[in-house]
Design a protein around this motif. Structure first.
Motif, PDB file in Angstrom:
ATOM      1  N   THR A   1     113.835 -35.610 -59.124  1.00 60.14           N
ATOM      2  CA  THR A   1     114.803 -35.898 -58.393  1.00 60.14           C
ATOM      3  C   THR A   1     115.276 -36.774 -57.340  1.00 60.14           C
ATOM      4  O   THR A   1     116.346 -37.669 -57.802  1.00 60.14           O
TER       5      THR A   1
ATOM      6  N   ASP B   1     119.560 -33.947 -64.258  1.00 61.33           N
ATOM      7  CA  ASP B   1     118.286 -33.491 -63.813  1.00 61.33           C
ATOM      8  C   ASP B   1     118.100 -32.511 -64.574  1.00 61.33           C
ATOM      9  O   ASP B   1     118.527 -31.621 -64.074  1.00 61.33           O
ATOM     10  N   GLU B   2     117.604 -32.399 -65.690  1.00 60.64           N
ATOM     11  CA  GLU B   2     117.259 -30.736 -66.693  1.00 60.64           C
ATOM     12  C   GLU B   2     117.970 -29.736 -66.959  1.00 60.64           C
ATOM     13  O   GLU B   2     118.223 -28.288 -65.875  1.00 60.64           O
TER      14      GLU B   2
ATOM     15  N   GLN C   1     120.121 -30.663 -60.963  1.00 59.98           N
ATOM     16  CA  GLN C   1     118.760 -29.978 -61.017  1.00 59.98           C
ATOM     17  C   GLN C   1     119.208 -28.417 -60.814  1.00 59.98           C
ATOM     18  O   GLN C   1     119.151 -27.233 -61.237  1.00 59.98           O
TER      19      GLN C   1
END
Ligand SMILES: Nc1ncnc2c1ncn2[C@@H]1O[C@H](COP(=O)(O)OP(=O)(O)OP(=O)(O)O)[C@@H](O)[C@H]1O
Ligand SMILES: [Mg+2]
Lengths: 249, 328
Positions: free
Chosen positions: A44, A172-173, A86
């Motif tokens: 991140t 991000d994810e 995320q």
């Protein structure tokens, strides 16, 4: 394959903790480049450095040959760097449509109109509705952000990023917290999306990563310890030791 | 694809918006007939009270742009009232009588002050922003008290009012009443349009999630600064009217109590609503007057009353008037 986004020698520390160490990577046209690594590896942080939320200590970031290193976050975004977060980052008081329309107007006329009612701008609304349809949220366009489920938030994040037509998209994810069926749908969506815009994707879901990534970089303690095609990474002893362990068979 | 007929994509917003437009117009309409009713309601005294309420409504509406829509807690907004009043008073004192040149000066100077102080304050957020806006207002307060040429601590009585082509539209009475009402109506309508525009959408989004707004390519600082400057200029106009009404200017206009009062009006009326600050300002000015006639200890009633309204109405007074359907 030309590099759309290049990152060279990026470094960052929080106090004495080196979270990013001399990271160099490229994102090419048409590819999905996965960034994997254990919790706390600095994935991140790397995204935050590239997008400019955090200042880097050293290193260079270029997008389509343009040096972004000295630009603030909003100018990097305006230059064509899109991202998702995320931890879901949307506008809870806005409807799904208005969330995406806000994103759309940034690349379509900007935000400086002060007289026309934005909510009845049919051009923007149509664009936003198209993006929601494409992501699979079309039926929920009138739902308030705060009233949507976690899975819907993940998709909304993506619709907001996609509608601005970025030149490179950092995810991000995107699968975090999604159910199995939802994840599979999202993998399909992303697979068709990467033809439009190259994806740099942080993801823990190894099945998703190995099924859709063209290249994988493995990050551990802020450093890239292995990079290559999924096959190369799968057989890399360091990568296996660091992260993949028993998971990758 | 753009040829596809686009149906009305925001029908859910239609109803309540029209309703808020209607409520606002009704309130303004009621205000418009006040001078006709004033003989039965208490005459000139009542009229000047309503003028004062409308002036504060202008200030509250302009504060709502930063406080309600922008989420920036400016605790020094009375400073713009003071600047507007002093620019007006000093201009009249120095022989400038035209309302348009004076208003232009008011807009220019309150805008410039907002630009400079905003550029500094908006580097901070939260409590720091509250404190720094308060500090700037206090700074102006003390500067005005030491402005002995224009009355210093005691303030300055004005012997003239601004004129428009020989007409004294801002002289106490129905002239000032209708000039104030027209300005109120224009500003009420303008701030709402602004808040609903593309610009306002970015501002409202930045209140919820500034990082995300930045990551979409908007310079949040610039949007907030522009809102702050517009807000300061509009509050300056309220200051202009205040000087005309009181025929007097005083440093106390910029005091933190007045700034706090403006916040109460906006919160009580309903933050970031079309009619909230309008209703809040009318309510606070009138209820204070009524309570203070009944008892000397009116604050003992006013305090709990505020708490009750805030507790029991979602979205303040404007929330009470809102269609139930609209919240569902
Ligand atoms: N603002 C910060 N200040 C201090 N330390 C931080 C900060 N942000 C992150 N860290 C630390 O830096 C390291 C990397 O964090 P980061 O969030 O980048 O990891 P990650 O790879 O994204 O992890 P995850 O897979 O859990 O999301 C962690 O040890 C974290 O505690
Ligand atoms: Mg992370």
């Amino acid at each position: 394959m030309s590099a759309v986004l290049t990152v060279e020698g990026l470094s960052k520390s929080f106090g004495s903790l080196k979270v990013t160490r001399d990271v160099t990577l490229e994102l090419h046209t048409g590819e999905c480049h996965a960034l994997i690594g254990p919790n706390g590896a600095g994935k991140t942080t790397l995204i935050n450095l590239i997008t400019g939320i955090l200042p880097a200590e050293s290193g260079r970031i270029t997008l389509n040959g343009r040096d972004l290193s000295d630009l603030p976050m909003h100018q990097r975004a305006a230059a064509g760097l899109g991202r998702t977060f995320q931890i879901t980052s949307i506008f809870p008081d806005f409807s799904a449509l208005e969330n995406v329309a806000l994103a759309a107007q940034s690349s379509d006329g900007g935000g400086m109109g002060i007289w026309r009612i934005a909510a009845s701008d049919s051009g923007l609304n149509a664009k936003a509705a198209d993006a929601l349809d494409m992501i699979g949220l079309g039926a929920r366009k009138d739902a308030r952000g705060a009233d949507m489920s976690h899975g819907e938030h993940r998709l909304l994040e993506l619709a907001m990023a996609v509608v601005t037509n970025p030149d490179a998209l950092l995810l991000d994810e995107p699968m975090a917290g999604l159910g199995r069926a939802e994840s599979e749908e999202l993998v399909d969506t992303l697979r068709s999306l990467k033809a439009q815009v190259p994806l740099l994707m942080v993801e823990h879901d190894m099945e998703a990563v190995f099924s859709m990534a063209d290249r994988i970089s493995v990050l551990e303690s802020g450093q890239i310890i292995a990079a290559g095609t999924p096959e190369q990474v799968r057989s890399d002893p360091q990568a296996r030791a660091a992260y993949l362990g028993e998971e990758a068979v | 694809m753009s040829e596809l007929p686009v149906p009305d994509l925001a029908p859910v917003n239609r109803g309540p918006l029209d309703r808020s437009l209607m409520i606002g117009l009704i309130v303004l309409g009621l205000l418009a007939i006040m001078p006709l009713l004033s003989p039965i309601l208490g005459g000139d005294y009542m009229l000047s009270l309503v003028i004062k309420a409308m002036i504060f409504a202008i200030a509250a509406i302009s504060l709502d742009l930063v406080l309600g829509y922008g989420g920036m807690v400016s605790f020094g907004h009375a400073v713009f009232l003071g600047i507007g009043a002093y620019v007006t008073g000093i201009a009249l004192q120095e022989g400038v009588y035209g309302a348009f040149p004076i208003l232009a000066l008011v807009l220019l100077i309150s805008g410039a002050f907002a630009l400079i102080t905003g550029a500094i304050s908006l580097r901070t957020t939260g409590v720091y922003f509250i404190m720094i806006t308060l500090a700037f207002a206090q700074m102006v307060y003390f500067s005005l008290t030491s402005l002995s040429y224009y009355g210093g601590d005691d303030g300055l009585t004005l012997w003239d009012t601004p004129e428009v082509f020989g007409m004294y539209l801002f002289q106490t009475g129905s002239g000032l009443f209708y000039s104030t009402l027209v300005l109120l109506a224009l500003i009420w309508f303008f701030v709402w349009r602004l808040a609903m525009s593309r610009f306002g959408r970015v501002l409202r989004a930045a209140k919820q999630n500034p990082t995300r707004v930045g990551s979409l390519g908007y310079n949040v600082f610039v949007y907030r600064l522009i809102a702050y400057v517009i807000s300061g200029m509009l509050a300056g106009v309220a200051g202009f009217l205040l000087a005309c009404q009181a025929e007097f200017i005083s440093p106390s206009t910029t005091s933190w109590q007045i700034s706090g009062h403006l916040i109460i009006m906006v919160v009580l009326g309903g933050l970031a609503t079309r009619n909230g600050p309008l209703l809040g300002a009318l309510f606070v000015v009138l209820i204070e007057e009524i309570l203070s006639q009944i008892t000397h200890d009116w604050r003992l009633i006013f305090g709990p009353l505020l708490v009750l309204i805030v507790l029991f109405s979602k979205g303040g007074l404007a929330g009470l008037l809102k269609n139930k359907r609209a919240t569902g």
